[in-house]
Every structure is written in C-alpha cells, then in structure tokens.
Design a protein around this motif. Structure first.
Motif, PDB file in Angstrom:
ATOM      1  N   UNK D 112       0.928  -1.232  -0.133  1.00 28.85           N
ATOM      2  CA  UNK D 112      -0.070   0.057   0.082  1.00 28.85           C
ATOM      3  C   UNK D 112       0.933   1.264   0.102  1.00 28.85           C
ATOM      4  N   UNK D 113       0.373   2.434  -0.628  1.00 27.34           N
ATOM      5  CA  UNK D 113       1.075   3.586  -0.587  1.00 27.34           C
ATOM      6  C   UNK D 113       0.192   4.795  -0.579  1.00 27.34           C
ATOM      7  N   UNK D 114       0.530   5.724   0.418  1.00 25.28           N
ATOM      8  CA  UNK D 114      -0.343   6.713   0.723  1.00 25.28           C
ATOM      9  C   UNK D 114       0.608   8.042   0.821  1.00 25.28           C
ATOM     10  N   UNK D 115      -0.202   9.188   0.282  1.00 26.26           N
ATOM     11  CA  UNK D 115       0.378  10.477   0.215  1.00 26.26           C
ATOM     12  C   UNK D 115      -0.327  11.168   1.079  1.00 26.26           C
ATOM     13  N   UNK D 116       0.495  12.064   1.980  1.00 31.11           N
ATOM     14  CA  UNK D 116       0.192  12.945   3.071  1.00 31.11           C
ATOM     15  C   UNK D 116       0.501  14.422   2.787  1.00 31.11           C
ATOM     16  N   UNK D 117      -0.379  15.282   3.087  1.00 28.10           N
ATOM     17  CA  UNK D 117       0.109  16.844   3.341  1.00 28.10           C
ATOM     18  C   UNK D 117      -0.361  17.151   4.370  1.00 28.10           C
ATOM     19  N   UNK D 118       0.722  17.839   5.206  1.00 24.90           N
ATOM     20  CA  UNK D 118       0.429  18.448   6.517  1.00 24.90           C
ATOM     21  C   UNK D 118       0.373  19.595   6.676  1.00 24.90           C
ATOM     22  N   UNK D 119      -0.676  20.410   7.431  1.00 24.51           N
ATOM     23  CA  UNK D 119      -0.696  21.779   7.513  1.00 24.51           C
ATOM     24  C   UNK D 119      -0.853  21.921   8.889  1.00 24.51           C
ATOM     25  N   UNK D 120      -0.633  23.419   9.409  1.00 25.86           N
ATOM     26  CA  UNK D 120      -0.633  23.977  10.671  1.00 25.86           C
ATOM     27  C   UNK D 120      -2.249  24.288  10.418  1.00 25.86           C
ATOM     28  N   UNK D 121      -3.221  24.003  11.214  1.00 19.84           N
ATOM     29  CA  UNK D 121      -4.546  24.488  11.400  1.00 19.84           C
ATOM     30  C   UNK D 121      -4.680  26.079  10.907  1.00 19.84           C
ATOM     31  N   UNK D 122      -5.588  26.267   9.991  1.00 18.57           N
ATOM     32  CA  UNK D 122      -5.766  27.619   9.723  1.00 18.57           C
ATOM     33  C   UNK D 122      -5.041  27.993   8.459  1.00 18.57           C
ATOM     34  N   UNK D 123      -3.915  27.454   8.141  1.00 22.00           N
ATOM     35  CA  UNK D 123      -3.076  27.699   6.910  1.00 22.00           C
ATOM     36  C   UNK D 123      -3.296  26.816   5.666  1.00 22.00           C
ATOM     37  N   UNK D 124      -3.264  27.131   4.699  1.00 24.47           N
ATOM     38  CA  UNK D 124      -3.779  26.339   3.266  1.00 24.47           C
ATOM     39  C   UNK D 124      -2.113  26.032   2.776  1.00 24.47           C
TER      40      UNK D 124
END
Lengths: 147, 147, 147, 147
Positions: D112-124
């Motif tokens: 399995x392969x998963x992609x993740x984007x991580x944000x500080x809440x409130x920022x795009x």
C-alpha cells in the motif's frame, strides 16, 4: 502570483534548451499551481515486457516540475534537481502515452518542491508518483549551484 | 550465502534481457554483498551544460541493484522496482564515465533494498546517492507483480 | 577539514539545545566524516509488539546527522531538516539500544546530506536506513530558513 | 470498494491498539479514498524554537495512512511500514494543531502507498509532505512481515 511564461512561450523555450528531447514532451495544461505534461511514448521509452522504463518516468517527472518552475520564474531560472523520491505502483501500458499531473508545493527563494502523479492515458489509477526538489539560483544569477 | 551467477554469467544474461542498453553498462566487481557498475558515458547520456542527465543516473542506479539481485537469486528472479529515492549532490563530469558502488541492505523473500553511491570516475566525492526497493517474485514464479 | 567540536563539546552543546531528549542519545564515536550515535531505548520509544517506533528511529537519524553537522560547522550552525527518506527493513529488538552509523555525503555551503544505517545493538543487519537533507544558514547568520 | 470500519469504529480500534498515543489523534473525516487526521499539538510535540518536531510529523503521517488502511481492510490488517519519504517545507506553528490530509494511491494485495500533506490548522500552505509505504499481510494472517 502569476505566470512568467504562458504555455506557448514555455514550449518554445523548452525546445531551445532541450532540443534532443523536447519533441517527446508537450504541455497539456498550465496554471500558476499546476502543469499537465504528456510524454509521447515511443520505442526508446520501452523496456522488455512492453512497459515504459523507469528512467523515462523519472525524466517525465523531472521535466514536468522543471517546466512549471520555469513558467513561474521565467527564463533566468535554471533550477538544479537536488532530490527525488518515486514510487512505482502499477505497470504502465507501453501502448499509451504517459500523462504527468504536477503540483508545486513550494516555490521559495532557494528551494522548490513539486509533486507528480503519472498515469497511462485513459486510466485514472496512477502508475507512479514522484516528489522532485530543486535548488533555485539567487535573483540575478544565471544558475543554481549544488548547494 | 553465495552467488547464483558470477560476473561473466551476469553480463551475458544482462545482454540477453537488456539488448538495447547492456553495452552501456559493465560489471567492474561483484561480491555477494556488493557490485561496482560502470556506465560508459556517451552523448545520449548528456544534457545541456555537458553534464550527465538525471535519467541516466537513475538508470545506472536501477541497473546496478537489479543486477546484484540477479547475481544472488539467479535468472528466474525478475524483480520489479517499486521505489527510489535519490539525492543529486554534485555535477557529474560529462567527460568521465560514471561508477556506481552498490550494496544490498536487504534481500528478503519478497522485498529487496539496495543503496548506491555514484561517482564520476577519478573522483572520490559522490555525485549522487540512491536507494532502490524491489518487489521479488515468490519462489517458482517468473516475475514479481506490483504488490 | 577538521572538527569544530570534539565529542565532549558536542554532547555538552546538545544537552543545552535539546534538554528534553539529550539524555536519550549519546555519541559513541566521532570523526570528520562520521558519527556513531546510541539511542537508549526505553518504554516511551516502544510500540505495541515490543518493537521500537518509527518516530523514534526518525528522531535518531535526524539527531545523528544534525550532530555531525554541528561538530563540523560549530555552534552557529542551526541547520534545518528539509528532507528525509527511510526504509524500514527489519523489526528492531525492543530490548536492545539502537545504534546509528552516520556518514556525511555532502557538506556544502547551503546544503548537507547524510546517510544513516540503524542497527539493534549486537546485530550486524540494519533495521533501517535513512538519508537526511538539511538547509544550512549562510555564514554569519543564526539559522537557516526554509528555502 | 467500501469501508470496513466507519470513523467511530476506527477511533475505537485505534484507542485499543495505540493506547499511549491515541488521545493525540482524532479522525476529522474519512472516505474510501482519504482521511483527515488531527494531531492535538502539546508540549511533548514541540522542539526548541516553538515549532513541531520532525518525529511528531513523521508519526502523524504514519498514523494517518495506517488508519486509512485499517478502515479499508479491517482489524485483521496489521500493515508494516516499509518506507517513508518526507519533505519539510515550512515551519509549523507550535500554537496550532496539525492537520494531515491523506490519500491512498494504492491498496494492493501486498503493498500500500499513501500520500500525506500536513498543514498547521488555519493555513493552506503545507508544512510537510510525506509518502508512506506498507507491506500488507496475506489474507487470513495476522500481520505482515518485513518482506
């Protein structure tokens, strides 16, 4: 935020700087945040088994992000590829072109990061994904160095 | 632990399965844990600026680990490349061959991992590093699938 | 080429800048090109199954390369981690410390790259490998920015 | 294609298997293709400078993809993390929670392969991206092995 080159200017410029390979690639779509690049798959991109070779997919990913950086920053921006991670998830169809969908995650002063999904045309399941990172030249200089 | 093919057998077999590119590559050294592979750099490996292209370095890294897996497991072992990470650290010399030094970190039942350092011949500073991962076919089957 | 800090100076400095975690780590060996770092594995590093967690191995890899850059460049060098690739190859022994063997592949003006192999103490088969990349602050500034 | 667990079942199950850390994470959204996971940032996730530590971001990426695989395949699916690539692009805000947006690129029989984007809440603008790869246990077995 805006584009320094539109799609036609970008393809013209790429044909100047990459004369040997630019006929393989065509820009299908271009926005400030994304590019869609086609690789016209030919015999030289194949490997035994009738599938597209890894180096061809690497090259497509690299050209896609590089072109998007060019479109954003203009001709003076000779970015240098510093890193790459790829996952090869499905076997590409050797009889179909490859379509790369690339998004720019970061375009900083000295560092750019782009994400790429690669599809065999006509399929919605990605054959590969790539993240490419680049060192960017300081303003006013002709090219980035290797850090 | 032992080799299923020695250096001559490995080069013979690679020339059968990769006839288009096998003349570019030659095995300089082979042990149970490591391989040294040379890429005879020619015009088609270069890019503007007189340096070796990224896809050529990707291809060298992939061939090196693939060949070492073959040498260890024998001809039935048609590993499938599932992942790659590379860092490009220095500009390769377009007038020198590339030398890849590859170590097998893991050769499991279903997964192999190899590390590669790539040098311009005559220099001891690596131009690039790569880690390549492979899915291995179960015993008795002809080829690995894409997971 | 020489070290800006020896082993004792490095450990002292790390205990100042990472007071919460520095007692977990100890420098076993330090040369201009390499460092050996021990993680004293405790309950908080474990995950269900009695093995060491991924974040603990990530942290060990990051601390190892960071410390080696510090030792080479001195206290003013607040490098910023910009990239990481890791392969997890074997299950770490939850009852053994982890030993990271790290080599600096590149220490440029703005970019550093380090390779790490992680072992459970007493085993010669790596449980994981990592490559960490860093952005370096320009000379005279206090810290690197995110490109 | 369907979910083997809904959001409540998934959180319940994660609190059983990861009792030490499950209170840090909460599932914000879950579909067959994607998950949104929140990390409640506390002191133990910070590092000097008031930013979130790399191991905390690694852990968030790993938990997010792992949870999505669980939701799709059900409780018997004890996937093993085999690889990770991450790019750290911006400094996370130490006073905001982190939000991971994860997509499953491949859920095969063994990989399995998963992609993740991580944000500080409130920022795009993403602070980090990650790709995580997993070895999956064969049907009917309790856990994947390390290849």
């Amino acid at each position: 935020m805006s584009l320094a080159m539109n799609r036609e200017e970008l393809e013209d410029y790429m044909s100047q700087i990459f004369p040997q390979v630019s006929q393989d690639y065509s820009v299908q779509d271009l926005t400030e945040e994304s590019i869609v690049m086609r690789l016209a798959v030919g015999d030289r991109h194949l490997r035994p088994g009738g599938t597209v070779s890894g180096p061809s997919m690497f090259g497509l990913a690299d050209v896609s992000v590089y072109a998007l950086i060019l479109a954003r920053r203009g001709q003076q921006s000779l970015a240098v590829t510093t890193g790459c991670s790829m996952d090869f998830m499905r076997k590409p169809d050797g009889n179909a072109d490859l379509i790369a969908r690339c998004t720019l995650l970061k375009l900083g002063k000295t560092l750019a990061v782009g994400d790429v999904l690669i599809f065999s045309e006509g399929s919605d399941k990605p054959v590969a994904r790539a993240t490419m990172t680049y060192s960017l030249p300081p303003e006013g200089s002709a090219a980035a160095a290797f850090g």
